[in-house]
Enzyme design. Sequence first.
Site, short mmCIF file in Angstrom:
data_model
loop_
_atom_site.label_atom_id
_atom_site.label_comp_id
_atom_site.label_asym_id
_atom_site.label_seq_id
_atom_site.Cartn_x
_atom_site.Cartn_y
_atom_site.Cartn_z
N ARG A 151 -18.31 6.19 3.36
CA ARG A 151 -18.07 6.79 2.04
C ARG A 151 -19.37 6.76 1.22
NH1 ARG A 151 -13.60 3.32 -0.49
NH2 ARG A 151 -14.64 1.75 0.77
N CYS B 254 -19.88 1.96 -4.01
CA CYS B 254 -19.88 1.18 -5.27
C CYS B 254 -21.08 1.42 -6.17
CB CYS B 254 -19.76 -0.30 -4.95
SG CYS B 254 -18.29 -0.65 -3.98
N ASP C 20 0.85 -1.18 0.00
CA ASP C 20 0.00 0.00 0.00
C ASP C 20 0.89 1.23 0.00
OD1 ASP C 20 -3.26 0.30 0.77
OD2 ASP C 20 -2.02 2.12 0.92
N LEU D 277 -17.48 -9.14 -4.22
CA LEU D 277 -17.79 -9.24 -2.78
C LEU D 277 -18.42 -7.96 -2.26
CD1 LEU D 277 -15.45 -7.61 -1.01
CD2 LEU D 277 -14.15 -9.67 -1.46
N GLU E 210 -14.30 -8.11 -9.02
CA GLU E 210 -14.61 -8.59 -7.67
C GLU E 210 -16.09 -8.35 -7.40
OE1 GLU E 210 -12.53 -10.19 -5.32
OE2 GLU E 210 -14.63 -10.47 -4.81
N THR F 254 -11.22 3.50 -7.87
CA THR F 254 -11.54 4.19 -9.12
C THR F 254 -12.66 5.19 -8.80
OG1 THR F 254 -13.01 2.34 -9.68
CG2 THR F 254 -10.86 2.35 -10.73
C1 UGA Z 1 -22.00 -3.88 -3.96
C2 UGA Z 1 -22.40 -5.19 -4.63
O1 UGA Z 1 -23.48 -5.78 -3.92
C3 UGA Z 1 -21.21 -6.17 -4.65
O2 UGA Z 1 -21.57 -7.35 -5.36
C4 UGA Z 1 -20.03 -5.50 -5.36
O3 UGA Z 1 -18.88 -6.34 -5.38
C5 UGA Z 1 -19.69 -4.22 -4.61
O4 UGA Z 1 -20.83 -3.34 -4.60
C6 UGA Z 1 -18.55 -3.54 -5.34
O5 UGA Z 1 -18.74 -3.12 -6.48
O6 UGA Z 1 -17.42 -3.51 -4.80
P1 UGA Z 1 -21.68 -3.10 -1.42
O7 UGA Z 1 -21.50 -1.74 -1.99
O8 UGA Z 1 -20.72 -3.60 -0.41
O9 UGA Z 1 -21.68 -4.19 -2.60
O10 UGA Z 1 -23.12 -3.11 -0.74
P2 UGA Z 1 -24.54 -3.73 -1.08
O11 UGA Z 1 -24.80 -4.85 -0.18
O12 UGA Z 1 -24.72 -3.94 -2.53
O13 UGA Z 1 -25.48 -2.52 -0.61
C7 UGA Z 1 -25.45 -1.26 -1.29
C8 UGA Z 1 -26.53 -0.35 -0.78
O14 UGA Z 1 -27.81 -0.83 -1.16
C9 UGA Z 1 -26.57 -0.18 0.74
O15 UGA Z 1 -26.80 1.17 1.04
C10 UGA Z 1 -27.76 -1.04 1.15
O16 UGA Z 1 -28.35 -0.61 2.34
C11 UGA Z 1 -28.68 -0.83 -0.03
N1 UGA Z 1 -29.70 -1.89 -0.20
C12 UGA Z 1 -29.30 -3.18 -0.41
C13 UGA Z 1 -31.04 -1.57 -0.17
O17 UGA Z 1 -31.42 -0.39 0.01
N2 UGA Z 1 -31.96 -2.57 -0.35
C14 UGA Z 1 -31.60 -3.85 -0.55
O18 UGA Z 1 -32.50 -4.71 -0.71
C15 UGA Z 1 -30.24 -4.17 -0.59
#
Ligand code: UGA
Length: 437
Positions: free
Chosen positions: A330, A263, A35, A156, A154, A90
Amino acid sequence: MEKKTTVGIVGGLGHIGLIQAACLAKLGYKSIAYDINSSKVKDILRRKMPFYEPGLEGLVRETMDNGLLHFTAHVKDLQEAEMVFICTGTPALPSGEADTSQVYFAVEEVARHRSDQALVIIKSTVPTGTCRKIAAFLQERNLAARAAIISCPEFLREGSGVQDFREPSRIVVGAPSCETAEKVAGLYSPPGVPVLLTTWENAELIKHASNAFLASKISFINEIALLCEQVGADIRVISKGIGLDPRINPYFLEAGVGFSGPCLEKDLKSLLRQFQEAKKEAKLLEAVLWVNEEKRGEMVRKLQAKLGDLRGRRIAVLGMAFKPQTDDVRDSHSLPIIKELLSAGASITVHDPWIKSPHEGRLAENDLPGVEWASSPYTAAQGKDALLILTAWPEYRKLDLNRIKDCLSVPLVLDGRNIFESGQLRELGIDYQGVGV
Ligand code: UGA
């Protein structure tokens, strides 16, 4: 015994990088996490984690102790790695375009510091066409012989990253040759997990399209939630009913204040930019973003409908993280909502189980001017005119609601994550409003 591959990780103290490094070390690979931020490297060598992720700290300690996980602030230490993962950020530029400069910089740095060729695997989410451009960029600098570019997006999620690494939904590898793609897929693909070997462009676009689809599901259900509030339907039951159709499935159908975090929104904006550059319209995806932005404003409008002018009103906000099980703020939805409340003249007290100060949230002191940080949900609620729930932390589901009611000066709860049953709060004499219920 066959010697295991040594892997390098650039951006090794970021969310994706550290999970990748520790999980690969757990599988027995020597992992060298590099890093550029030397103070973060010093901290981790003193066992101080850069962020919270369930299960990660134990894994980092264990693999550091058994000598498989190493940290460095010197790129030359990646020389011995046969595969190098690029996990740098990014971030979005003001235009919405993804800023890929850190990825280019990382690839060039890695290539310049080696004598033989490494497989350089792009984990960072990049616009379609980036791997091809990076390969040309290396060619122009006579570095192509030192770095073979592979796309391996990725998927996850923060908050369940370690589990998602162990049980991925799929492994997608984009490369010009099957042989290199297979090497990368062979590093870790648990039995039964589908592996898709494809081109650079397909792999890159699969990542953006996946996040855009997830965002679309959330905006879809949030739009239906609007109608639920008008016609006396309950969005939770609607989600359940439609999610029982296996063609729809029950995931990402939770209505609330919308999607946020580092994301989904950023990637959607980046995808929209890609459409613009291709001179094609993306009306559906534009609407997904629009619905999400409206959803945030809706919380403030609901509060105004209940309390009128918000000047001088004292509001408690529960939840700063963009979702539970992470201390990441973030691009959290909580930030614009709080800012809008502040500009309407309200005073704000926030609580989050994992973020107890701007410093812990890695926020600048003047990001949220005048906001107080409470040590418990009850101290946050004390003497307030309303309580807003913005993150569905499990601890909030267990709140003593009688105590919350006694703390509040006006028993008003706006639940942006539908963690409570309306009837339950109304019985206690709390004016309760969820989303789409
Ligand atoms: C998201 C994707 O789910 C991952 O597959 C991807 O790898 C990641 O972005 C990335 O590009 O690195 P993440 O940002 O960690 O993952 O979070 P999510 O679980 O997707 O949730 C995102 C937002 O949607 C949160 O604010 C969550 O509260 C909201 N959300 C999620 C809802 O409002 N309703 C839902 O039913 C699910």
